[in-house]
Scaffold this motif. Structure first.
Motif, mmCIF file in Angstrom:
data_model
loop_
_atom_site.group_PDB
_atom_site.id
_atom_site.type_symbol
_atom_site.label_atom_id
_atom_site.label_comp_id
_atom_site.label_asym_id
_atom_site.label_seq_id
_atom_site.Cartn_x
_atom_site.Cartn_y
_atom_site.Cartn_z
ATOM 1 N N VAL A 52 111.503 31.880 36.015
ATOM 2 C CA VAL A 52 110.667 30.713 36.332
ATOM 3 C C VAL A 52 111.506 29.445 36.243
ATOM 4 O O VAL A 52 111.406 28.554 37.086
ATOM 5 N N SER A 53 112.369 29.370 35.240
ATOM 6 C CA SER A 53 113.256 28.214 35.109
ATOM 7 C C SER A 53 114.197 28.101 36.305
ATOM 8 O O SER A 53 114.427 27.011 36.825
ATOM 9 N N ASN B 87 112.159 26.783 39.215
ATOM 10 C CA ASN B 87 111.929 25.344 39.049
ATOM 11 C C ASN B 87 113.201 24.549 39.319
ATOM 12 O O ASN B 87 113.182 23.522 39.999
ATOM 13 N N ASN B 88 114.317 25.037 38.802
ATOM 14 C CA ASN B 88 115.585 24.333 38.907
ATOM 15 C C ASN B 88 116.120 24.302 40.335
ATOM 16 O O ASN B 88 116.647 23.286 40.790
ATOM 17 N N VAL C 38 111.986 23.700 42.959
ATOM 18 C CA VAL C 38 110.938 22.709 42.695
ATOM 19 C C VAL C 38 111.590 21.351 42.463
ATOM 20 O O VAL C 38 111.304 20.384 43.151
ATOM 21 N N ASP C 39 112.510 21.300 41.505
ATOM 22 C CA ASP C 39 113.219 20.052 41.195
ATOM 23 C C ASP C 39 114.453 19.840 42.063
ATOM 24 O O ASP C 39 114.938 18.724 42.173
ATOM 25 N N ASN D 231 103.505 25.551 44.947
ATOM 26 C CA ASN D 231 104.471 26.342 44.187
ATOM 27 C C ASN D 231 104.062 27.808 44.041
ATOM 28 O O ASN D 231 104.919 28.681 43.976
ATOM 29 N N SER E 288 114.995 21.449 33.878
ATOM 30 C CA SER E 288 114.090 21.151 34.983
ATOM 31 C C SER E 288 112.793 20.557 34.483
ATOM 32 O O SER E 288 112.302 20.898 33.409
ATOM 33 N N GLY F 236 110.124 20.706 36.569
ATOM 34 C CA GLY F 236 109.105 21.523 37.219
ATOM 35 C C GLY F 236 108.416 22.403 36.200
ATOM 36 O O GLY F 236 109.053 23.034 35.376
ATOM 37 N N GLY F 237 107.115 22.425 36.260
ATOM 38 C CA GLY F 237 106.372 23.168 35.260
ATOM 39 C C GLY F 237 105.588 24.322 35.831
ATOM 40 O O GLY F 237 104.537 24.657 35.294
ATOM 41 N N TYR F 238 106.082 24.943 36.894
ATOM 42 C CA TYR F 238 105.323 26.032 37.481
ATOM 43 C C TYR F 238 105.215 27.200 36.507
ATOM 44 O O TYR F 238 106.174 27.589 35.862
ATOM 45 N N SER F 239 104.026 27.758 36.399
ATOM 46 C CA SER F 239 103.778 28.967 35.603
ATOM 47 C C SER F 239 103.246 30.041 36.543
ATOM 48 O O SER F 239 102.289 29.805 37.282
#
Length: 153
Positions: free
Chosen positions: A16-17, A20-21, A24-25, A49, A127, A129-132
């Motif tokens: 997920v990181s 996001n990295n 997303v970001d 996302n 990052s 970005g907080g997508y879960s």
């Protein structure tokens, strides 16, 4: 004598990181290298996302069908990065416990006569970005990264 150590991360948090990295970001500079390929799978910054994470999982699935050595290490299963089947580690730490585990490493090295002066640990490239992922996406992660979940969860 060599003191062998490495660090692993919770497989879900790690992937997920990375999503996001990279997507997303767009903080990781290597995202440009992946964009033309992941866009062929349907990735689009105008989509939400959840949709794009499914595309990312499709991208990983296809990537895993090829040579693991050619996959970006950020996306490759940790098993292939640290190869615990080939290397006997003196210590395998957890990113989630980085401060504590680095103190353990420092202490164990000191016991071997190595006085390691560590700088304070600083986390970089974090990052925002907080997508879960959804429950079904986590299930897909567990299937894709089954060995990591067995060894490093």
């Amino acid at each position: 004598m060599v003191f062998k150590f490495s660090f692993v991360r919770n497989p879900t948090r790690r992937i997920v990181s990375a999503f996001n990295n990279f997507f997303v970001d767009f903080k990781n500079k290597q995202h440009r290298r992946h964009l033309p390929y992941i866009e062929k799978f349907g990735f689009n910054t105008s989509r939400d996302n959840e949709y794009n994470f499914d595309i990312f999982l499709n991208y990983l699935t296809r990537s895993f069908e090829g040579d693991m050595d050619r996959i970006d290490p950020h996306f490759r299963p940790q098993f292939y990065n640290v190869r615990p089947d080939l290397l006997s580690y003196d210590f395998l730490g957890r990113v989630e416990n980085l401060d504590r585990d680095m103190a353990t490493i420092t202490h164990r090295l000191k016991d071997r006569g190595v006085d390691l002066k560590m700088q304070p640990i600083e986390r970089k490239n974090v990052s925002k970005g907080g997508y879960s992922p959804t429950a079904s996406q986590i299930k897909r992660l567990e299937d894709l990264f089954c060995r990591d979940f067995e060894l490093f969860e």
